[in-house]
Each structure stands twice: as structure tokens, then as C-alpha cells.
Design a protein around this motif. Structure first.
Motif, short mmCIF file in Angstrom:
data_model
loop_
_atom_site.label_atom_id
_atom_site.label_comp_id
_atom_site.label_asym_id
_atom_site.label_seq_id
_atom_site.Cartn_x
_atom_site.Cartn_y
_atom_site.Cartn_z
N ASP A 59 0.86 -1.18 0.00
CA ASP A 59 0.00 0.00 0.00
C ASP A 59 0.90 1.23 0.00
O ASP A 59 1.10 1.90 1.02
N TYR A 60 1.46 1.55 -1.17
CA TYR A 60 2.49 2.57 -1.27
C TYR A 60 1.97 3.98 -0.98
O TYR A 60 2.65 4.78 -0.33
N LYS A 61 0.77 4.27 -1.44
CA LYS A 61 0.23 5.61 -1.24
C LYS A 61 0.07 5.92 0.25
O LYS A 61 0.48 6.99 0.73
N LYS A 62 -0.52 4.98 1.01
CA LYS A 62 -0.69 5.21 2.45
C LYS A 62 0.65 5.20 3.18
O LYS A 62 0.84 5.92 4.16
N ALA A 63 1.58 4.38 2.70
CA ALA A 63 2.91 4.36 3.32
C ALA A 63 3.60 5.71 3.18
O ALA A 63 4.19 6.23 4.14
N LEU A 64 3.51 6.31 2.00
CA LEU A 64 4.11 7.63 1.79
C LEU A 64 3.41 8.68 2.66
O LEU A 64 4.07 9.61 3.17
N ALA A 65 2.11 8.55 2.85
CA ALA A 65 1.39 9.49 3.71
C ALA A 65 1.89 9.41 5.15
O ALA A 65 2.00 10.44 5.84
N GLU A 66 2.23 8.21 5.62
CA GLU A 66 2.77 8.07 6.98
C GLU A 66 4.15 8.71 7.10
O GLU A 66 4.50 9.27 8.15
N ILE A 67 4.95 8.61 6.05
CA ILE A 67 6.26 9.28 6.06
C ILE A 67 6.06 10.79 6.18
O ILE A 67 6.77 11.47 6.94
N ASP A 68 5.10 11.33 5.45
CA ASP A 68 4.80 12.77 5.56
C ASP A 68 4.39 13.13 6.98
O ASP A 68 4.80 14.18 7.51
N GLU A 69 3.59 12.28 7.62
CA GLU A 69 3.17 12.54 9.00
C GLU A 69 4.35 12.51 9.96
O GLU A 69 4.44 13.31 10.89
N ALA A 70 5.27 11.57 9.73
CA ALA A 70 6.45 11.49 10.59
C ALA A 70 7.29 12.75 10.48
O ALA A 70 7.78 13.29 11.47
N ARG A 71 7.43 13.24 9.25
CA ARG A 71 8.24 14.45 9.02
C ARG A 71 7.55 15.71 9.55
O ARG A 71 8.23 16.71 9.80
N ALA A 72 6.25 15.67 9.71
CA ALA A 72 5.54 16.85 10.20
C ALA A 72 6.03 17.25 11.58
O ALA A 72 6.10 18.44 11.91
N SER A 73 6.36 16.26 12.41
CA SER A 73 6.85 16.57 13.76
C SER A 73 8.35 16.35 13.90
O SER A 73 8.93 16.73 14.92
N ARG A 74 8.97 15.74 12.88
CA ARG A 74 10.43 15.55 12.91
C ARG A 74 10.96 15.75 11.49
O ARG A 74 11.17 14.79 10.75
N PRO A 75 11.17 17.00 11.08
CA PRO A 75 11.52 17.29 9.68
C PRO A 75 12.80 16.63 9.20
O PRO A 75 12.87 16.20 8.04
N VAL A 76 13.80 16.55 10.05
CA VAL A 76 15.04 15.88 9.68
C VAL A 76 15.02 14.49 10.31
O VAL A 76 15.22 14.33 11.51
N TYR A 77 14.77 13.49 9.49
CA TYR A 77 14.52 12.14 10.00
C TYR A 77 15.12 11.14 9.01
O TYR A 77 14.44 10.67 8.09
N PRO A 78 16.39 10.77 9.19
CA PRO A 78 17.05 9.89 8.22
C PRO A 78 16.32 8.57 7.98
O PRO A 78 16.23 8.11 6.85
N GLU A 79 15.80 7.95 9.04
CA GLU A 79 15.10 6.68 8.85
C GLU A 79 13.89 6.86 7.95
O GLU A 79 13.62 6.05 7.06
N ALA A 80 13.12 7.93 8.19
CA ALA A 80 11.94 8.18 7.36
C ALA A 80 12.33 8.34 5.90
O ALA A 80 11.65 7.82 5.00
N SER A 81 13.42 9.04 5.64
CA SER A 81 13.87 9.22 4.26
C SER A 81 14.31 7.91 3.64
O SER A 81 14.06 7.65 2.45
N ALA A 82 14.97 7.06 4.43
CA ALA A 82 15.39 5.75 3.91
C ALA A 82 14.19 4.88 3.58
O ALA A 82 14.16 4.21 2.54
N VAL A 83 13.18 4.88 4.45
CA VAL A 83 11.98 4.09 4.19
C VAL A 83 11.24 4.65 2.97
O VAL A 83 10.73 3.91 2.13
N GLU A 84 11.20 5.98 2.86
CA GLU A 84 10.60 6.60 1.67
C GLU A 84 11.30 6.11 0.40
O GLU A 84 10.64 5.81 -0.61
N GLY A 85 12.64 6.03 0.45
CA GLY A 85 13.37 5.52 -0.70
C GLY A 85 12.96 4.09 -1.05
O GLY A 85 12.82 3.74 -2.22
#
Length: 321
Positions: A174-200
Motif C-alpha cells: 500500500d504505497y500511497k498510504k505508506a508515503l502518507a505516513e512518512i509525511d506525518e512522521a516528518r511533520a513533527s520531525r523534519p530531519v529524520y534519516p530513517e523516514a527518508s530511507a523508508v521513503e526511498g
């Protein structure tokens, strides 16, 4: 937004199996998540050992690389720790997680005392992490996703829970919802290497390779070079693009940062060398995998090809330039 079928073309069965194993590997709880570091990407030749003493069955990360689980006595030996400062993180079910600095001079045993927690959001998150690690079918994965959602409902600003949910949604395709969760994570933690790696990884599995490369490079930049999940993901993409030399460089960076904690990356490195017809280097990488994981899931496949590769390496060594 993303409804495209994944189309991957690979040149060897071993590589296909390895990619599948890597997916499982990186879906373990926060397995390779990274924080910002002022440490260069390479590993110093000077190393030391530490023994963590904490609760039984506690998960231990060093520099946000998962290094193992404590035994029944609460002990875990950490080997090949490079010189310099490090960050130790320990999690045990029912306890408040703890992160502490490890000084360059610290050696021997390090005590990590954990305190019991009644924080319902934290406890639910721990349940979700355990459920994700054990999930093997879609039903159990969806159950883990619901636990993450419950943790987020209890604590809306919970970046780690959003990333955990993104990982399980990726596993459910479910790629669309997964990307939405990454956006939510960055909303409260803008610099988040793990989130960027998972997004990749999400973009890679959805076949958006350029976006995946950008996300992996962002993760590496955010982590100041120390992000083995991103280096490994980038290596796989480069290999898929036929850029094998560059892929080998990324695999080797990841291996240095992982300190032999994830043997499967040696198998991936061996497969890359095999494609390049560098048989001696392929044998060395495969042998290292077998040394670290003699009973690993990929061990039979590696053993089935390694003798032939040894013969090919020997033939290469006696051929005139």
C-alpha cells in the motif's frame, strides 16, 4: 497516485532471493534507522568491545543500527565498535526506552537501567513493533498496522510509530498510504534519516527509481553519511541500473557501518561482484556471508555456486593479461 505494477529485471536467481531477504531484514523494528551523527561514513581501524547489561530480551541499537537482543541474564556483547563517540539505545517490553551516549574511552560493561512505564501509547507501540517483526502473512501484518494506528491515536505526534506503520504498509504493497505516513512522521520531525530511507524503499518497490535515489541520498545527507539502510537501498538501485562499480562502493560503505551485524549484505556484495565477473572478490564476499551466517536462509544457495566461482577465479588468475 501510485498504481503502477512493479517491474524488476534481474540477472540471477541469487540476486532475486537476496532482495527478498533484504526486505525482511529491513522490516525488523527500527532495524537500520539512523540519527544525525558527526561521524564520517567510514569505520576506523581502531575498534573496541562493549557488553551491554540491561533487562532480559532487550533490543539494543548502537548508532541506531540494531545489534541484537540481550540474553536471559540481560547481557549482549558488542564487537568491532569503532573509535569515537557512539549512541546506545535500548528497548524492552514494558519499560521506558533509554538512549545514552558512549564515551570514546568507555570499554567493558555498560549498565543500562530501564524503568517500568505505564504510558499506553509507548506500550502499544512496543506491541506493534513486536507484531511487525513476527508478521508473516497479510492478516498478521494488518493486525500490526492496527496497533500502530492505536499508538498514534493515543499520541498523535509519534514519528517512530508513523515510520513503523509506513514499513508495514510497504510490506502490504500500500504505497500511497505508506508515503502518507512518512509525511506525518516528518511533520513533527523534519530531519529524520530513517523516514527518508523508508521513503526511498517505498519509491523503489513502486518502480519510481529517480525518486528512490533522491530519498536515499537525502537520508544519507540527513544522517551525515551514516545510514546503512539508505546505502544498501542505493546500492541495489545502482546495480539494477547496471552501475555495478558504484553499487559495490555503496555496499561496502553499508558493511563498514553495520560492523558485520547483517550478513545478508555480504551476499548482495558477492552477487554484484559475480555480475562484474570479479570471481575472486565474489568468493570472498560469499565466504564472509557463510562465516557469519552458516545456517542462514541463503547459505544453501551460496554453497551451491561457490565451488564453481572458485574454479572461475582460479582460471582468471592464470590467464595472461
Amino acid at each position: 497516485m501510485i498504481a503502477r505494477n512493479i517491474k524488476h529485471s534481474v540477472n540471477s536467481l541469487l540476486f532475486v532471493i537476496a532482495v527478498m531477504m533484504l526486505f525482511v531484514l529491513f522490516c525488523s523494528p527500527d532495524a537500520l534507522a539512523q540519527r544525525n551523527r558527526k561521524k564520517p561514513a567510514g569505520v576506523s581501524a581502531s575498534t573496541k568491545s562493549l557488553t551491554v547489561s540491561s533487562e532480559a530480551n532487550a533490543i539494543v541499537w548502537l548508532d541506531e543500527v540494531r545489534r541484537g537482543v540481550t540474553n536471559a541474564e540481560g547481557k549482549l556483547a558488542l564487537e568491532k565498535i569503532s573509535a569515537g563517540r557512539h549512541t546506545l539505545h535500548v528497548r524492552a517490553n514494558g519499560f521506558k526506552e533509554r538512549t545514552l551516549a558512549v564515551a570514546p574511552t568507555q570499554r567493558g560493561q555498560i549498565e543500562v537501567r530501564l524503568t517500568r512505564t505505564t504510558d499506553e501509547a509507548e506500550l502499544t507501540f512496543q506491541q506493534a513493533e513486536g507484531a511487525r517483526e513476527k508478521a508473516r502473512d497479510d492478516e498478521s501484518k494488518r493486525a500490526a498496522a492496527e496497533l500502530y494506528r492505536r499508538a498514534i491515536q493515543l499520541r498523535p505526534s509519534f514519528p517512530a510509530a508513523h515510520v513503523g506503520l509506513a514499513r508495514i504498509l510497504l510490506d502490504l504493497n500500500d504505497y500511497k498510504k505508506a508515503l502518507a505516513e512518512i509525511d506525518e512522521a516528518r511533520a513533527s520531525r523534519p530531519v529524520y534519516p530513517e523516514a527518508s530511507a523508508v521513503e526511498g524503499r517505498i519509491y523503489r518497490y513502486a518502480a519510481f527509481w529517480d525518486d528512490a535515489i533522491a530519498s536515499f541520498r537525502r537520508a544519507i545527507r540527513e544522517a551525515r553519511g551514516f545510514q546503512p539502510e539508505a546505502h544498501t537501498g542505493l546500492a541495489l538501485l545502482l546495480e539494477e541500473k547496471g552501475m555495478n562499480e558504484e553499487a559495490v562502493t555503496e555496499f561496502r560503505i553499508a558493511l563498514n557501518q553495520l560492523s558485520d551485524s547483517e550478513p545478508v549484505v555480504y551476499q548482495l556484495l558477492g552477487a554484484a561482484y559475480e555480475k562484474m565477473e570479479k570471481y575472486k572478490e565474489a568468493v570472498e564476499a560469499y565466504e564472509k556471508y557463510l562465516q557469519l551466517a552458516p545456517e542462514g536462509n541463503l547459505a544453501p544457495a551460496v554453497r551451491s555456486v561457490i565451488d564453481q566461482l572458485r574454479r572461475q577465479a582460479e582460471e582468471q588468475s592464470i590467464q595472461p593479461d
